[in-house]
Every structure is written in C-alpha cells, then in structure tokens.
Design a protein around this motif. Structure first.
Motif, PDB file in Angstrom:
ATOM      1  N   VAL A 113     -16.688  40.580 -73.891  1.00 31.05           N
ATOM      2  CA  VAL A 113     -17.456  41.201 -72.816  1.00 31.05           C
ATOM      3  C   VAL A 113     -16.780  40.990 -71.467  1.00 31.05           C
ATOM      4  CG1 VAL A 113     -19.661  41.099 -71.586  1.00 31.05           C
ATOM      5  CG2 VAL A 113     -19.631  41.096 -74.067  1.00 31.05           C
ATOM      6  N   THR A 114     -16.200  39.824 -71.247  1.00 37.23           N
ATOM      7  CA  THR A 114     -15.514  39.545 -69.989  1.00 37.23           C
ATOM      8  C   THR A 114     -14.297  40.445 -69.815  1.00 37.23           C
ATOM      9  OG1 THR A 114     -16.244  37.250 -70.092  1.00 37.23           O
ATOM     10  CG2 THR A 114     -14.417  37.747 -68.608  1.00 37.23           C
ATOM     11  N   ILE A 115     -13.486  40.563 -70.853  1.00 34.60           N
ATOM     12  CA  ILE A 115     -12.285  41.412 -70.772  1.00 34.60           C
ATOM     13  C   ILE A 115     -12.671  42.866 -70.546  1.00 34.60           C
ATOM     14  CG2 ILE A 115     -10.336  42.325 -72.100  1.00 34.60           C
ATOM     15  CD1 ILE A 115     -10.060  39.542 -73.355  1.00 34.60           C
ATOM     16  N   SER A 116     -13.666  43.345 -71.281  1.00 30.74           N
ATOM     17  CA  SER A 116     -14.069  44.747 -71.114  1.00 30.74           C
ATOM     18  C   SER A 116     -14.681  44.977 -69.737  1.00 30.74           C
ATOM     19  CB  SER A 116     -15.038  45.160 -72.208  1.00 30.74           C
ATOM     20  OG  SER A 116     -16.256  44.470 -72.092  1.00 30.74           O
ATOM     21  N   SER A 117     -15.403  44.002 -69.204  1.00 27.94           N
ATOM     22  CA  SER A 117     -15.982  44.155 -67.864  1.00 27.94           C
ATOM     23  C   SER A 117     -14.898  44.200 -66.792  1.00 27.94           C
ATOM     24  CB  SER A 117     -16.945  43.014 -67.572  1.00 27.94           C
ATOM     25  OG  SER A 117     -18.035  43.062 -68.446  1.00 27.94           O
ATOM     26  N   LEU A 118     -13.886  43.356 -66.928  1.00 32.75           N
ATOM     27  CA  LEU A 118     -12.766  43.407 -65.977  1.00 32.75           C
ATOM     28  C   LEU A 118     -12.026  44.735 -66.061  1.00 32.75           C
ATOM     29  CD1 LEU A 118     -11.337  39.786 -66.285  1.00 32.75           C
ATOM     30  CD2 LEU A 118     -12.521  40.795 -64.328  1.00 32.75           C
ATOM     31  N   LEU A 119     -11.840  45.221 -67.270  1.00 34.53           N
ATOM     32  CA  LEU A 119     -11.172  46.507 -67.461  1.00 34.53           C
ATOM     33  C   LEU A 119     -11.968  47.637 -66.817  1.00 34.53           C
ATOM     34  CD1 LEU A 119      -8.711  47.774 -68.888  1.00 34.53           C
ATOM     35  CD2 LEU A 119     -10.163  48.097 -70.875  1.00 34.53           C
ATOM     36  N   VAL A 120     -13.276  47.626 -66.986  1.00 33.33           N
ATOM     37  CA  VAL A 120     -14.128  48.655 -66.388  1.00 33.33           C
ATOM     38  C   VAL A 120     -14.136  48.542 -64.863  1.00 33.33           C
ATOM     39  CG1 VAL A 120     -16.540  49.393 -66.171  1.00 33.33           C
ATOM     40  CG2 VAL A 120     -15.557  49.026 -68.413  1.00 33.33           C
ATOM     41  N   THR A 121     -14.129  47.330 -64.331  1.00 28.93           N
ATOM     42  CA  THR A 121     -14.096  47.147 -62.881  1.00 28.93           C
ATOM     43  C   THR A 121     -12.804  47.689 -62.294  1.00 28.93           C
ATOM     44  OG1 THR A 121     -15.479  45.184 -63.087  1.00 28.93           O
ATOM     45  CG2 THR A 121     -14.242  45.435 -61.045  1.00 28.93           C
ATOM     46  N   ILE A 122     -11.694  47.421 -62.932  1.00 29.87           N
ATOM     47  CA  ILE A 122     -10.404  47.943 -62.468  1.00 29.87           C
ATOM     48  C   ILE A 122     -10.392  49.461 -62.534  1.00 29.87           C
ATOM     49  CG2 ILE A 122      -7.938  48.055 -63.031  1.00 29.87           C
ATOM     50  CD1 ILE A 122      -8.209  45.080 -63.901  1.00 29.87           C
ATOM     51  N   LEU A 123     -10.897  50.017 -63.626  1.00 33.73           N
ATOM     52  CA  LEU A 123     -10.930  51.470 -63.771  1.00 33.73           C
ATOM     53  C   LEU A 123     -11.853  52.105 -62.735  1.00 33.73           C
ATOM     54  CD1 LEU A 123      -9.874  53.850 -65.380  1.00 33.73           C
ATOM     55  CD2 LEU A 123     -11.746  53.527 -66.978  1.00 33.73           C
ATOM     56  N   ASN A 124     -12.999  51.494 -62.454  1.00 29.33           N
ATOM     57  CA  ASN A 124     -13.902  52.012 -61.415  1.00 29.33           C
ATOM     58  C   ASN A 124     -13.223  52.024 -60.052  1.00 29.33           C
ATOM     59  OD1 ASN A 124     -16.269  52.782 -62.700  1.00 29.33           O
ATOM     60  ND2 ASN A 124     -17.054  50.705 -62.743  1.00 29.33           N
ATOM     61  N   THR A 125     -12.489  50.963 -59.745  1.00 27.77           N
ATOM     62  CA  THR A 125     -11.788  50.893 -58.469  1.00 27.77           C
ATOM     63  C   THR A 125     -10.724  51.974 -58.369  1.00 27.77           C
ATOM     64  OG1 THR A 125     -12.169  48.514 -58.410  1.00 27.77           O
ATOM     65  CG2 THR A 125     -10.470  49.385 -56.943  1.00 27.77           C
ATOM     66  N   LEU A 126      -9.955  52.157 -59.439  1.00 31.97           N
ATOM     67  CA  LEU A 126      -8.923  53.203 -59.433  1.00 31.97           C
ATOM     68  C   LEU A 126      -9.533  54.589 -59.311  1.00 31.97           C
ATOM     69  CD1 LEU A 126      -6.469  51.815 -62.134  1.00 31.97           C
ATOM     70  CD2 LEU A 126      -6.172  51.848 -59.653  1.00 31.97           C
ATOM     71  N   LEU A 127     -10.652  54.827 -59.994  1.00 28.43           N
ATOM     72  CA  LEU A 127     -11.321  56.127 -59.893  1.00 28.43           C
ATOM     73  C   LEU A 127     -11.875  56.362 -58.495  1.00 28.43           C
ATOM     74  CD1 LEU A 127     -13.185  56.369 -63.301  1.00 28.43           C
ATOM     75  CD2 LEU A 127     -11.282  57.762 -62.521  1.00 28.43           C
ATOM     76  N   LEU A 128     -12.382  55.324 -57.865  1.00 24.42           N
ATOM     77  CA  LEU A 128     -12.901  55.456 -56.510  1.00 24.42           C
ATOM     78  C   LEU A 128     -11.779  55.797 -55.535  1.00 24.42           C
ATOM     79  CD1 LEU A 128     -15.500  55.200 -54.883  1.00 24.42           C
ATOM     80  CD2 LEU A 128     -14.952  52.821 -54.532  1.00 24.42           C
ATOM     81  N   ILE A 129     -10.641  55.148 -55.690  1.00 22.82           N
ATOM     82  CA  ILE A 129      -9.486  55.448 -54.836  1.00 22.82           C
ATOM     83  C   ILE A 129      -8.998  56.868 -55.092  1.00 22.82           C
ATOM     84  CG2 ILE A 129      -7.056  54.868 -54.419  1.00 22.82           C
ATOM     85  CD1 ILE A 129      -7.873  51.924 -54.986  1.00 22.82           C
ATOM     86  N   MET A 130      -8.905  57.245 -56.373  1.00 19.46           N
ATOM     87  CA  MET A 130      -8.444  58.589 -56.714  1.00 19.46           C
ATOM     88  C   MET A 130      -9.392  59.652 -56.162  1.00 19.46           C
ATOM     89  SD  MET A 130      -7.625  60.159 -60.466  1.00 19.46           S
ATOM     90  CE  MET A 130      -9.328  60.420 -60.935  1.00 19.46           C
TER      91      MET A 130
END
Length: 184
Positions: A109-126
């Motif tokens: 759950v921790t790894i998947s949450s970090l992955l989702v947080t990084i992806l959310n940040t990249l999508l927000l920037i994009m």
C-alpha cells in the motif's frame, strides 16, 4: 462462465463503492483530499488480481470525474492514478507471493500510494502546462513588476510614466485577480 460474470459484477459493485467513498471524502481546497476511496481498489486488486483492480480504478474514477467535474479534456488523464494503483497493488501482491501478512500488505500500500502521488503531481504539472494554468506566485510577481515599473518611471517624470499613469491601476489588478486555479 459464472466466474467471469461474478468477476464483472464484483468489479461493478466495487466501482460504485469507490464512487460513493470518493464523494464522501473530506476536501481542503482543490488539491488536498482525505479519503478512504482507495480501499475498494486495494481489496479487488488483492483478491481478484491486478487487471480487476485496474478496472475498478478506471471505472470508479471515471464516474467520479464525470459526477464532480463533468467531461473535459483532462477527464481521462485523472483516471490514470486510480488505475495505476489497482495494477500496482495487484502486481506487488503477486510479487510477495500472495502473502496476506501485515508487513507485505503495508509495504504494498505504501509503494502504490507513493506511485499514485508521483503520478498525480506529474499530471497536475502536465495539465497546467497544456491548458495554461499558472500559479498565484506568478500573478504576484507580475503585480510586483508592474508596481516596480510604475514607481520607477513615476520618479523620472518620463513619457513612460505618463503612459503608465493613464492606465487605471485598479482595473489592471482586477483583471489579473479574476484568473483562478484549476477548478474554481
């Protein structure tokens, strides 16, 4: 045949639960949210596999986006983090040899949450780059630059001062303060 139908029904029901939990989340502004909406994705990914978890994330988040923001250019982008969460949880669960102990699941759950947080940040920037959103700090820098120019040329008594003084400063500030963040 019955197993496939059961799997489809479970994915549909858990997608609906995801939408419900996402609607019941606590939101602070546009980007901070406290929610347990990831729980249906995690449960389905653990018990039915990564593809079913990904389907729950895709369907549930797509319906949540439609209900909350409507259909837009970025609707499909914002379904990706939930789908990646389902896929990541399922694959990591398989890599831990389907262990249902506390430590492997918490790492999962921790790894998947970090992955989702990084992806959310990249999508927000994009999204901000493609659709032309800008931050409050950029707006403030522009106002400060304008004030600096106005005060600099005011002291000199030049023609630039006369042009700048003819501009109604209040209208200028009002025009630039109406621009808002993403979903306001």
């Amino acid at each position: 045949m019955k197993k496939k139908l059961l799997r489809i029904c479970i994915v549909g029901v858990f997608s609906a639960v995801y939408v419900l939990l996402n609607m019941l989340s606590i939101k602070f502004g546009n980007y901070l949210q406290i929610s347990i909406s990831a729980l249906p994705i995690i449960l389905v990914a653990i018990y039915l596999g990564p593809i079913s978890g990904m389907c729950v994330g895709l369907i549930g988040e797509f319906l949540s986006q439609l209900l909350e923001y409507g259909l837009s250019v970025a609707t499909l982008w914002w379904t990706l983090p939930a789908a990646v969460r389902g896929l990541a949880v399922g694959l990591i669960f398989i890599s831990f040899k389907r262990s249902k102990k506390f430590l492997p699941i918490s790492i999962n759950v921790t790894i998947s949450s970090l992955l989702v947080t990084i992806l959310n940040t990249l999508l927000l920037i994009m999204e901000s780059k493609i659709l032309g959103y800008y931050s409050i700090s950029l707006r403030q820098r522009h106002r400060i630059w304008y004030l600096h120019q106005w005060h600099t040329y005011r002291k000199r008594g030049s023609a630039t001062y006369q042009i700048l003084s003819q501009v109604d400063f209040c209208k200028f500030v009002q025009r630039y303060s109406k621009r808002t963040w993403v979903h306001n």
